[in-house]
Each structure stands twice: as structure tokens, then as C-alpha cells.
Design a protein around this motif. Structure first.
Motif, PDB file in Angstrom:
ATOM      1  N   UNK A 170       0.846  -1.199   0.000  1.00  0.00           N
ATOM      2  CA  UNK A 170       0.000   0.000   0.000  1.00  0.00           C
ATOM      3  C   UNK A 170       0.882   1.249   0.000  1.00  0.00           C
ATOM      4  N   UNK A 171       1.926   1.240   0.811  1.00  0.00           N
ATOM      5  CA  UNK A 171       2.843   2.389   0.843  1.00  0.00           C
ATOM      6  C   UNK A 171       3.590   2.520  -0.486  1.00  0.00           C
ATOM      7  N   UNK A 172       4.023   1.414  -1.066  1.00  0.00           N
ATOM      8  CA  UNK A 172       4.697   1.449  -2.373  1.00  0.00           C
ATOM      9  C   UNK A 172       3.741   1.962  -3.447  1.00  0.00           C
ATOM     10  N   UNK A 173       2.489   1.558  -3.374  1.00  0.00           N
ATOM     11  CA  UNK A 173       1.490   2.017  -4.347  1.00  0.00           C
ATOM     12  C   UNK A 173       1.336   3.527  -4.283  1.00  0.00           C
ATOM     13  N   UNK A 190       3.866   9.242  -9.340  1.00  0.00           N
ATOM     14  CA  UNK A 190       4.452   9.380 -10.685  1.00  0.00           C
ATOM     15  C   UNK A 190       3.546   8.848 -11.777  1.00  0.00           C
ATOM     16  N   UNK A 191       2.694   7.893 -11.434  1.00  0.00           N
ATOM     17  CA  UNK A 191       1.770   7.293 -12.408  1.00  0.00           C
ATOM     18  C   UNK A 191       0.365   7.269 -11.834  1.00  0.00           C
ATOM     19  N   UNK A 192      -0.317   8.420 -11.805  1.00  0.00           N
ATOM     20  CA  UNK A 192      -1.660   8.474 -11.218  1.00  0.00           C
ATOM     21  C   UNK A 192      -2.679   7.628 -11.971  1.00  0.00           C
ATOM     22  N   UNK A 193      -2.343   7.192 -13.174  1.00  0.00           N
ATOM     23  CA  UNK A 193      -3.262   6.351 -13.946  1.00  0.00           C
ATOM     24  C   UNK A 193      -3.174   4.882 -13.556  1.00  0.00           C
ATOM     25  N   UNK A 194      -2.167   4.517 -12.766  1.00  0.00           N
ATOM     26  CA  UNK A 194      -1.999   3.120 -12.367  1.00  0.00           C
ATOM     27  C   UNK A 194      -3.109   2.702 -11.397  1.00  0.00           C
ATOM     28  N   UNK A 198      10.242  -1.457  -3.579  1.00  0.00           N
ATOM     29  CA  UNK A 198       9.103  -2.141  -4.187  1.00  0.00           C
ATOM     30  C   UNK A 198       8.447  -1.230  -5.226  1.00  0.00           C
ATOM     31  N   UNK A 199       8.336   0.055  -4.935  1.00  0.00           N
ATOM     32  CA  UNK A 199       7.763   1.018  -5.890  1.00  0.00           C
ATOM     33  C   UNK A 199       8.626   1.093  -7.141  1.00  0.00           C
TER      34      UNK A 199
END
Length: 170
Positions: free
Chosen positions: A53-56, A62-66, A169-170
Motif C-alpha cells: 500500500x505504501x509502495x502504491x 508518478x503514475x496516477x493512472x496506475x 518495491x515502488x
């Protein structure tokens, strides 16, 4: 000298990479072109979903579409999934990290994902998720625990990171 360890087998026909990539995405409301990162398995503290969750959160900067999907349910104490859901809610990522619970259609989930993450912290015997992801031709990012480094060669057939490190992880 007479013993050879053979890992878990995966039905290659069942996890064919040619499955319909949009079926699961339609089920959970994720756009066909959105990067989808999946985590499949039991929800337990040692499986690292809270680190994910923190990595997400870092990835989404950087990738709000992910989009992320955490598939599974808590073991033993089913409320363990609530801790992950609460972390997602506190981070304000309810629309970006989906938790559909336990699903039987894992081949469709792999087909829908652009990559699979195994975020385990301490223990990991021989994760079937890793083999299923490979059978589905999905890239894997996994932590360096258990026998994962025996199966996943960093930079060759996936990426290995240290456990508990959301930035890595990110």
C-alpha cells in the motif's frame, strides 16, 4: 545426492497468456489502458500487503493512472484484510487500490495485470503465485525471501527487492 526438489507445478493451459485481458478489468471497473499491478494470495502481516500500500502511494505520485488490485482474504482472523483496507482508506487510495476479496478466476486476474507483486516480509516457502505469473507471461517484482531468489533471477526473469522497503518495491 539422491534427492531432487521439484517445485509446485502449474497447469500451463489454464494460465495461458492469451486469455482475455479485459474480462477481469471489466469486472472491477479498470480501464483497458490503465497499468494494473496485482498482488494475489492470503492477506497476512507477513505477506507485506501493508508495505505494498505504501509502495502504491509512491508509484501513484508518478503514475496516477496506475491501479492496484489485492486479491485474497485474511487467513485465521479474517479481520486481517480490514487492516489493509483501513491503510488504503487512510492513504486516500480507495479508488486506486481495489480489494475484491477471494476470487476463483485467478487466470483471468493474471491476464488482466501488467505485473504481479509478491511483497512478502519474512517467510515464503515456494509461492505458487510466482509460477502462475510466469505461466501467464507476467513480469514479477518480488522480495528476496524464502526460495524466491532460487526461482526469480533479478534482472533476468523479474526484479528482486529487499523485504519491507516500500521505495524499492515502488
Amino acid at each position: 545426492a539422491k534427492i531432487e526438489v521439484i517445485g509446485s507445478a502449474v497447469d500451463l493451459e489454464k494460465f495461458k497468456p492469451t486469455r482475455d485481458r479485459l474480462k477481469f478489468r471489466r469486472d472491477i471497473g479498470v480501464a483497458p489502458d490503465a497499468p494494473l499491478i496485482g498482488n494475489i494470495g492470503m492477506i497476512r502481516p507477513d505477506k507485506g500487503q501493508l508495505v505494498l500500500v505504501e509502495a502504491a502511494r509512491l508509484v501513484l505520485e508518478k503514475r496516477p493512472d496506475a491501479r492496484f488490485v489485492i486479491v485474497g482474504q485474511g487467513t485465521g482472523i479474517l479481520q486481517r484484510g480490514i487492516h489493509v483496507r483501513n491503510a488504503i482508506d487512510r492513504a486516500g487510495l480507495t479508488e486506486k487500490i481495489l480489494m475484491p476479496g477471494y476470487r476463483w478466476d485467478t487466470p483471468d486476474i493474471y491476464a488482466a495485470c501488467d505485473m504481479i507483486v509478491i511483497a512478502s516480509l519474512r517467510t515464503e516457502a515456494s509461492p505458487i503465485v510466482l509460477r502462475e505469473a510466469f505461466a501467464s507471461a507476467r513480469p514479477v517484482i518480488a522480495t528476496r525471501v524464502g526460495d524466491i531468489p532460487e526461482i526469480l533471477e533479478d534482472g533476468c526473469n523479474g526484479l528482486l527487492v529487499e523485504p519491507g522497503d516500500p521505495r524499492a518495491l515502488a
